[in-house]
Write an enzyme that holds these catalytic residues in place. Structure first.
Site, PDB file in Angstrom:
ATOM      1  N   THR A  18      32.494 -25.116  18.957  1.00 39.36           N
ATOM      2  CA  THR A  18      32.844 -26.554  18.717  1.00 39.36           C
ATOM      3  C   THR A  18      32.528 -26.880  17.265  1.00 39.36           C
ATOM      4  OG1 THR A  18      31.014 -27.147  19.834  1.00 39.36           O
ATOM      5  CG2 THR A  18      33.120 -27.622  20.921  1.00 39.36           C
ATOM      6  N   PHE A  77      39.465 -27.092  24.934  1.00 43.86           N
ATOM      7  CA  PHE A  77      40.642 -27.409  25.535  1.00 43.86           C
ATOM      8  C   PHE A  77      40.342 -28.279  26.787  1.00 43.86           C
ATOM      9  CE2 PHE A  77      41.726 -23.773  23.096  1.00 43.86           C
ATOM     10  CZ  PHE A  77      42.526 -24.068  22.367  1.00 43.86           C
ATOM     11  N   ARG A  78      39.418 -28.067  27.497  1.00 43.27           N
ATOM     12  CA  ARG A  78      39.224 -28.334  28.743  1.00 43.27           C
ATOM     13  C   ARG A  78      38.467 -29.750  28.795  1.00 43.27           C
ATOM     14  NH1 ARG A  78      38.790 -22.782  29.759  1.00 43.27           N
ATOM     15  NH2 ARG A  78      40.249 -22.231  31.078  1.00 43.27           N
ATOM     16  N   ILE A  92      39.031 -17.593  22.817  1.00 38.94           N
ATOM     17  CA  ILE A  92      40.303 -16.802  22.101  1.00 38.94           C
ATOM     18  C   ILE A  92      40.342 -16.869  20.702  1.00 38.94           C
ATOM     19  CG2 ILE A  92      41.392 -17.259  24.319  1.00 38.94           C
ATOM     20  CD1 ILE A  92      42.727 -19.485  22.991  1.00 38.94           C
ATOM     21  N   HIS A 143      39.690 -14.286  28.382  1.00 41.03           N
ATOM     22  CA  HIS A 143      41.050 -14.825  28.135  1.00 41.03           C
ATOM     23  C   HIS A 143      41.968 -14.484  27.221  1.00 41.03           C
ATOM     24  CE1 HIS A 143      38.759 -18.401  30.459  1.00 41.03           C
ATOM     25  NE2 HIS A 143      38.996 -17.401  31.450  1.00 41.03           N
ATOM     26  N   CYS A 179      56.458  -4.121  26.515  1.00 45.03           N
ATOM     27  CA  CYS A 179      55.830  -2.737  25.977  1.00 45.03           C
ATOM     28  C   CYS A 179      54.502  -2.904  25.261  1.00 45.03           C
ATOM     29  CB  CYS A 179      56.760  -2.044  24.911  1.00 45.03           C
ATOM     30  SG  CYS A 179      56.819  -2.883  23.253  1.00 45.03           S
ATOM     31  N   CYS A 224      62.055  -4.001  21.459  1.00 46.07           N
ATOM     32  CA  CYS A 224      62.619  -3.759  22.773  1.00 46.07           C
ATOM     33  C   CYS A 224      63.013  -4.796  23.950  1.00 46.07           C
ATOM     34  CB  CYS A 224      61.036  -3.306  23.785  1.00 46.07           C
ATOM     35  SG  CYS A 224      60.356  -4.462  24.475  1.00 46.07           S
ATOM     36  N   SER A 270      30.482 -24.094  30.852  1.00 51.60           N
ATOM     37  CA  SER A 270      30.224 -25.052  31.866  1.00 51.60           C
ATOM     38  C   SER A 270      30.046 -24.123  33.247  1.00 51.60           C
ATOM     39  CB  SER A 270      31.203 -26.152  32.081  1.00 51.60           C
ATOM     40  OG  SER A 270      32.454 -25.580  32.102  1.00 51.60           O
ATOM     41  N   ASN A 328      23.560 -25.023  27.136  1.00 46.25           N
ATOM     42  CA  ASN A 328      24.635 -26.001  27.195  1.00 46.25           C
ATOM     43  C   ASN A 328      24.350 -27.627  27.005  1.00 46.25           C
ATOM     44  OD1 ASN A 328      27.651 -25.639  27.751  1.00 46.25           O
ATOM     45  ND2 ASN A 328      27.200 -26.774  29.478  1.00 46.25           N
TER      46      ASN A 328
END
Ligand SMILES: [Zn+2]
Length: 252
Positions: free
Chosen positions: A33, A40-41, A108, A126, A137, A161, A200, A224
């Site tokens: 952060t 996102f959550r 990510i 993730h 492919c 492909c 979390s 956390n």
């Protein structure tokens, strides 16, 4: 033990880090952060504004594939300009000292790699949003390649492909990457200090790893801001800013 204040927490964490030979960090959104990557959550996060596009809808609809890429490029500045935070740099310092064999992450954003971990030392549960792959492919496509084609006609390009090209992330409804899951399990079972950082710990099956580590006699530390369901079984909980908590472990 829940640290009564950050100084006490850092002192105790330093003892645990010194005593441990094999430390496994498990990181979530909270470590990124301070780098400008949104959680996102979180309440008010992106996913409370936009419903995430589930994998089956991505596969079924060209409009959803186009929308998925439109959203991804809308966030390109945030992802491409983000630099590792103090937490990432602290973990990279411990990695160089030989204490951390690899890092397991729910993120990510590629920031562990940017902080000095080789790509094969980052176990991504993730996936990774900083490049794309063909769903048929498995060929890797760079975002610049996708962007050039997407901007030309507003349509998600297809692989040579004919397969669909998607960011290398794991979408809702998409199978968890098996190799990464197995590696995360093996690392959890063989560490002697498990550091849960900025997660979390509610997303299963990822949340099983701290339990597995604890059952394998590792110490468990949770960093956390908010309480987690595992605080009761943790050896140390520090509810403070992650960058501030890990900054003393940065070695330049
Ligand atoms: Zn392909």
């Amino acid at each position: 033990m829940i640290a009564p204040d950050i100084e006490t927490g850092i002192a105790r964490l330093r003892d645990l880090v010194d005593e441990a030979d094999v430390i496994l960090p498990f990181t979530g959104a909270g470590i990124s952060t301070e780098c400008g990557i949104p959680d996102f959550r979180s309440p008010g996060g992106l996913w409370t504004k936009y419903q995430p596009i589930p994998f089956d809808q991505f596969m079924a609809s060209s409009a959803m594939r186009n929308e998925s890429w439109r959203r991804r490029f809308a966030m390109e500045t945030q992802f491409s300009t983000a630099r590792p935070g103090r937490g990432h740099v602290a973990l990279a310092s411990l990695h160089r000292r030989g204490k951390i064999p690899a890092v397991v992450t729910q993120n990510i954003d590629n920031l562990h790699q940017a902080s000095g971990f080789a790509a094969d030392k980052v176990v991504e549960l993730h996936g990774n949003t900083t490049y794309a792959t063909c769903l048929d492919c498995a060929k890797r496509h760079e975002l610049a390649w996708v962007k050039e084609r997407f901007e030309a006609d507003g349509r998600a390009p297809e692989c040579t492909c004919g397969g669909y090209v998607k960011t290398a992330t794991v979408s809702f409804g998409q199978a968890m990457p098996e190799a990464a899951m197995r590696r995360a399990e093996a690392l959890s079972a063989s560490c002697n200090l498990f550091l849960a950082i900025g997660s979390s710990l509610v997303v299963w099956p990822a949340a099983g790893f701290p339990l597995l580590a604890k059952r394998s006699c590792a110490r468990l530390v949770i960093l956390n801001r908010d309480p987690t369901d595992f605080d009761d079984i943790a050896d140390l909980v520090i509810r403070a800013d992650i960058g501030q908590t890990l900054e003393p472990f940065v070695v330049h």
